[in-house]
Design a protein around this motif. Structure first.
Motif, PDB file in Angstrom:
ATOM      1  N   GLY A  75      46.222  10.109  -1.533  1.00 44.37           N
ATOM      2  CA  GLY A  75      47.275  10.469  -1.418  1.00 44.37           C
ATOM      3  C   GLY A  75      48.318  10.848  -0.675  1.00 44.37           C
ATOM      4  O   GLY A  75      47.730  11.675   0.142  1.00 44.37           O
ATOM      5  N   GLN A  76      49.452  12.074  -1.633  1.00 41.24           N
ATOM      6  CA  GLN A  76      50.322  13.039  -0.230  1.00 41.24           C
ATOM      7  C   GLN A  76      49.051  14.067   0.581  1.00 41.24           C
ATOM      8  O   GLN A  76      49.686  14.534   0.606  1.00 41.24           O
ATOM      9  CB  GLN A  76      51.257  13.516  -1.536  1.00 41.24           C
ATOM     10  CG  GLN A  76      52.456  12.144  -1.397  1.00 41.24           C
ATOM     11  CD  GLN A  76      52.644  11.765  -0.138  1.00 41.24           C
ATOM     12  OE1 GLN A  76      52.853  12.702   0.483  1.00 41.24           O
ATOM     13  NE2 GLN A  76      52.778  10.881  -0.456  1.00 41.24           N
ATOM     14  N   ALA A  77      47.828  13.988  -0.236  1.00 46.83           N
ATOM     15  CA  ALA A  77      46.872  15.393   0.038  1.00 46.83           C
ATOM     16  C   ALA A  77      45.643  14.488   1.299  1.00 46.83           C
ATOM     17  O   ALA A  77      45.926  15.441   2.111  1.00 46.83           O
ATOM     18  CB  ALA A  77      46.091  15.630  -1.270  1.00 46.83           C
ATOM     19  N   SER A  78      46.203  12.892   1.002  1.00 50.31           N
ATOM     20  CA  SER A  78      45.474  12.602   2.296  1.00 50.31           C
ATOM     21  C   SER A  78      45.803  13.771   4.007  1.00 50.31           C
ATOM     22  O   SER A  78      47.105  13.972   4.071  1.00 50.31           O
ATOM     23  CB  SER A  78      45.757  11.746   2.739  1.00 50.31           C
ATOM     24  OG  SER A  78      45.082  10.619   3.826  1.00 50.31           O
ATOM     25  N   LYS A  79      44.937  13.296   4.878  1.00 48.63           N
ATOM     26  CA  LYS A  79      45.141  14.080   6.396  1.00 48.63           C
ATOM     27  C   LYS A  79      45.770  13.044   7.221  1.00 48.63           C
ATOM     28  O   LYS A  79      45.978  13.154   8.606  1.00 48.63           O
ATOM     29  CB  LYS A  79      44.508  15.161   6.719  1.00 48.63           C
ATOM     30  CG  LYS A  79      44.066  16.429   5.925  1.00 48.63           C
ATOM     31  CD  LYS A  79      44.981  17.016   5.584  1.00 48.63           C
ATOM     32  CE  LYS A  79      45.227  18.500   4.851  1.00 48.63           C
ATOM     33  NZ  LYS A  79      46.662  18.973   4.898  1.00 48.63           N
ATOM     34  N   VAL A 116      40.469  21.022   4.750  1.00 48.07           N
ATOM     35  CA  VAL A 116      40.708  20.972   3.690  1.00 48.07           C
ATOM     36  C   VAL A 116      39.187  21.047   3.510  1.00 48.07           C
ATOM     37  O   VAL A 116      39.074  21.692   2.212  1.00 48.07           O
ATOM     38  CB  VAL A 116      40.372  19.544   3.722  1.00 48.07           C
ATOM     39  CG1 VAL A 116      39.794  18.215   2.146  1.00 48.07           C
ATOM     40  CG2 VAL A 116      41.493  18.781   3.791  1.00 48.07           C
ATOM     41  N   ASN A 117      38.301  20.978   4.300  1.00 48.99           N
ATOM     42  CA  ASN A 117      36.706  21.934   4.152  1.00 48.99           C
ATOM     43  C   ASN A 117      35.990  21.673   5.484  1.00 48.99           C
ATOM     44  O   ASN A 117      35.918  21.243   6.432  1.00 48.99           O
ATOM     45  CB  ASN A 117      35.897  21.094   3.176  1.00 48.99           C
ATOM     46  CG  ASN A 117      34.756  21.638   2.731  1.00 48.99           C
ATOM     47  OD1 ASN A 117      33.803  23.043   3.296  1.00 48.99           O
ATOM     48  ND2 ASN A 117      33.978  21.148   1.945  1.00 48.99           N
ATOM     49  N   PRO A 118      35.889  23.576   5.907  1.00 51.09           N
ATOM     50  CA  PRO A 118      35.680  23.805   7.361  1.00 51.09           C
ATOM     51  C   PRO A 118      34.181  23.626   7.761  1.00 51.09           C
ATOM     52  O   PRO A 118      34.002  23.967   8.354  1.00 51.09           O
ATOM     53  CB  PRO A 118      35.447  25.442   7.660  1.00 51.09           C
ATOM     54  CG  PRO A 118      37.015  25.403   6.192  1.00 51.09           C
ATOM     55  CD  PRO A 118      36.463  24.431   4.891  1.00 51.09           C
ATOM     56  N   THR A 119      33.574  23.415   7.337  1.00 46.24           N
ATOM     57  CA  THR A 119      32.484  23.045   6.770  1.00 46.24           C
ATOM     58  C   THR A 119      31.846  21.057   7.432  1.00 46.24           C
ATOM     59  O   THR A 119      30.806  20.772   7.494  1.00 46.24           O
ATOM     60  CB  THR A 119      31.244  23.191   5.855  1.00 46.24           C
ATOM     61  OG1 THR A 119      31.470  22.574   4.335  1.00 46.24           O
ATOM     62  CG2 THR A 119      31.384  24.827   4.998  1.00 46.24           C
ATOM     63  N   ASP A 120      33.448  20.485   6.870  1.00 46.61           N
ATOM     64  CA  ASP A 120      32.550  19.095   7.082  1.00 46.61           C
ATOM     65  C   ASP A 120      32.861  19.047   8.752  1.00 46.61           C
ATOM     66  O   ASP A 120      34.123  19.724   9.474  1.00 46.61           O
ATOM     67  CB  ASP A 120      33.965  18.723   5.948  1.00 46.61           C
ATOM     68  CG  ASP A 120      33.931  18.235   4.966  1.00 46.61           C
ATOM     69  OD1 ASP A 120      32.738  18.712   4.383  1.00 46.61           O
ATOM     70  OD2 ASP A 120      34.102  18.159   4.063  1.00 46.61           O
ATOM     71  N   PHE A 121      31.797  17.798   9.545  1.00 45.59           N
ATOM     72  CA  PHE A 121      32.048  17.370   9.617  1.00 45.59           C
ATOM     73  C   PHE A 121      32.791  15.982  10.360  1.00 45.59           C
ATOM     74  O   PHE A 121      33.506  15.805  10.902  1.00 45.59           O
ATOM     75  CB  PHE A 121      30.679  17.338  10.750  1.00 45.59           C
ATOM     76  CG  PHE A 121      30.891  17.564  12.467  1.00 45.59           C
ATOM     77  CD1 PHE A 121      30.806  18.120  12.839  1.00 45.59           C
ATOM     78  CD2 PHE A 121      30.324  16.085  12.777  1.00 45.59           C
ATOM     79  CE1 PHE A 121      31.156  18.668  14.489  1.00 45.59           C
ATOM     80  CE2 PHE A 121      29.971  16.471  14.192  1.00 45.59           C
ATOM     81  CZ  PHE A 121      30.794  17.333  15.257  1.00 45.59           C
ATOM     82  N   LEU A 122      32.924  15.584   9.229  1.00 52.16           N
ATOM     83  CA  LEU A 122      33.906  13.660   8.830  1.00 52.16           C
ATOM     84  C   LEU A 122      34.731  14.668   8.477  1.00 52.16           C
ATOM     85  O   LEU A 122      34.677  14.571   7.336  1.00 52.16           O
ATOM     86  CB  LEU A 122      32.326  12.744   8.838  1.00 52.16           C
ATOM     87  CG  LEU A 122      31.695  12.208   9.739  1.00 52.16           C
ATOM     88  CD1 LEU A 122      30.622  11.231   9.033  1.00 52.16           C
ATOM     89  CD2 LEU A 122      32.850  11.528  10.857  1.00 52.16           C
TER      90      LEU A 122
END
Length: 519
Positions: A75-79, A116-122
């Motif tokens: 939704g609106q939270a999508s990047k 959103v989550n700095p540890t995510d690579f994907l």
């Protein structure tokens, strides 16, 4: 008359009925088809959005349909953000499609994707296409890289805009301002900006300036990405040290790479994406090991020297590719190069202009730029003034060969113009004998062309490169460079870190690469 009026009414009713049917839309029951089931948006850096990608949606049915909703699952939270039917957004209702028709959905990643989550690579999401029978979806996948950003500071100018940090490349009478950032040992965000490591990529906006008395050290495995009109400037009394190492895998894990900041595959070999690495007049002790420079305007610009006889640029295992103008441009420079490889440059691979002092050993100066006017090596002394003397230009065990006829160009105006090619493979096809009586191209003169192999036509003394248009310049079994080098110059490994000569051999090969058998 009444008959005509009746006929007219029948035609009118039929026409209205037909029009109404053409533009009646039924709620979609599914069955949409897509140009791809997963959209892979290329790698983006933190704080930088992606390019725009395209998904095509097909209504293969014979009915006009209305899709109840098209939305991003988050939704609106999508990047991610979309453009559907010319309207930007993240959620859309009652999107109409005619029978046997298609539409485009445009997709891009927003600049704050990594927050959103700095540890995510994907980062992933999917587009939902809802209907009366359920939901169809198209996956979205993006690889994220965190990075160090170096860019000019800016301050409000009081007029609703900003003034950017600049340096002046001209003088007070003729200023040449450019946006630049002076590297800081105690930057509040990046820390010590004079040491670039391999923990994450560096992205440069404008020119990163190494200030006087300082050295920028770039450690093995570092990846440096330059935005348009960006580069590095090494100031007077400053230095650049690139400490790359030979890599053991195709990932080039220890080599240092300079390239643009467009990471899409379509941009991986596009020339002219960024400016240059500029070693300015007075910079000194510049040492570059195991470095690849790609897709610049000028790969490396060595401007002047420090006023002594010291070499101001030492290049070992340096590769320069796809420069829209020049690969290595030296003006009154003092350069020493071993295992230097340059190819695909719009004007020339190497230019030694306004004199200077140059020593190149086991180098490959190729040029397969797809126009007929480029060359490989250019030497000149400007108008011949004493300060622009060509003190020396020695090429030892080098390949100088390209797609055009003339691999070398000499332009002498003064008295001191010293050059020598020793055991080199040279392409020089003088089709009209216009250089036949020019002493600068007297290939039988052993004092300037010692034991050289000349390709005087396209079928003679070929280098047998693996794939020169793709910058693969390893020589093959049919190469004239094979086994024809002067072994006294072969005192160091080749650019792939293979010994010269190889075990059991008593000869070495001309150029930066030892001969290998192509698979």
């Amino acid at each position: 008359m009444r008959q005509y009026i009746g006929l007219l009414l029948v035609v009118l009713v039929a026409s209205l009925t037909s029009c109404r049917n053409d533009f009646d839309f039924e709620t979609s029951s599914g069955g949409l088809e897509f140009s791809k089931d997963t959209v892979y948006l290329d790698t983006v850096f933190t704080n930088i959005g992606s390019s725009t990608y395209t998904l095509k949606v097909y209504n293969r049915s014979d009915k006009n349909i209305s899709i109840p909703s098209i939305r991003l699952n988050k939704g609106q939270a999508s990047k991610y953000r979309l453009m559907v039917d010319g309207i930007p957004g993240k959620e859309f209702s009652n999107i109409e499609m005619l029978a046997k028709d298609s539409m485009f959905v445009f997709i891009e990643v927003t600049e704050d994707v990594a927050n959103v989550n700095p540890t995510d690579f994907l980062y992933t999401d999917f587009i939902e296409f809802n209907s009366t029978s359920g939901m169809q979806k198209v996956e979205l996948v993006t690889l994220i890289q965190d990075a160090y950003f170096i860019y000019p500071s800016r301050t409000p100018n009081g007029n609703g805009g900003f003034d950017y940090e600049e340096i002046n490349l001209g003088d007070n009478e003729n200023p040449i301002p450019i946006r630049a950032s002076i590297l800081n040992e105690n930057d509040p965000i990046n820390g010590n900006e004079l040491i670039w490591n391999n923990s994450k990529p560096y992205v440069i906006y404008g020119y990163a300036v190494v200030p006087p008395t300082k050295t920028l050290t770039i450690e093995e495995g570092a990846r440096i990405h330059f935005h348009a009109d960006s580069g590095i400037i090494v100031a007077n009394d400053a230095s650049l040290f690139v400490d790359g190492k030979p890599s053991t895998t195709d990932a080039l894990e220890k080599e240092v790479i300079f390239e643009g900041d467009r990471l899409e595959p379509d941009f991986s070999e596009v020339p002219g994406q960024w400016g240059t690495i500029w070693l300015t007049n007075g910079s000194h002790s510049n040492v570059l090991y195991n470095l690849t420079i790609k897709n610049a305007v000028i790969g490396l610009y060595v401007n002047g020297n420090d006023g002594t006889n010291s070499v101001n640029a030492t290049l070992n295992n340096v590769q320069i590719y796809n420069c829209s103008n020049i690969g290595l441009y030296a003006t009154t420079g003092f350069v020493d190069g071993k295992n230097v490889v340059i190819n695909n440059c719009g004007e020339a691979s190497f230019i030694g202009s306004f004199g200077g002092s140059y020593e190149f050993t086991h180098c490959t100066f190729a040029n397969y730029w797809p126009t007929p006017n480029q060359t490989c090596v250019v030497l000149d002394d400007y108008e011949g003034q004493t300060e622009f003397e060509l003190v020396k230009a020695n090429f030892n065990n080098c390949i100088i060969y390209g797609s055009s006829n003339l691999g070398i160009s000499h332009k002498k105006k003064g008295n001191i113009f010293n050059f020598k090619y020793t055991n080199c493979l040279l392409k020089f096809v003088d089709t009209n004998n216009q250089f036949a009586n020019d002493p600068l191209y007297n290939f039988s003169d052993n004092s300037i062309f010692e034991n050289c192999l000349r390709a005087s036509n396209s079928n003679q003394n070929k280098p047998d490169f693996l794939a020169p248009n793709d910058n693969k310049l390893i020589i093959g079994s049919d190469s004239a460079a094979k086994g024809t080098a002067k072994i006294s110059f072969s005192t160091f490994p080749d650019i792939l870190d293979k010994d010269r000569p190889e075990l059991g051999l008593t000869t070495t090969d001309i150029g930066a690469y030892n001969f290998i058998i192509f698979e």
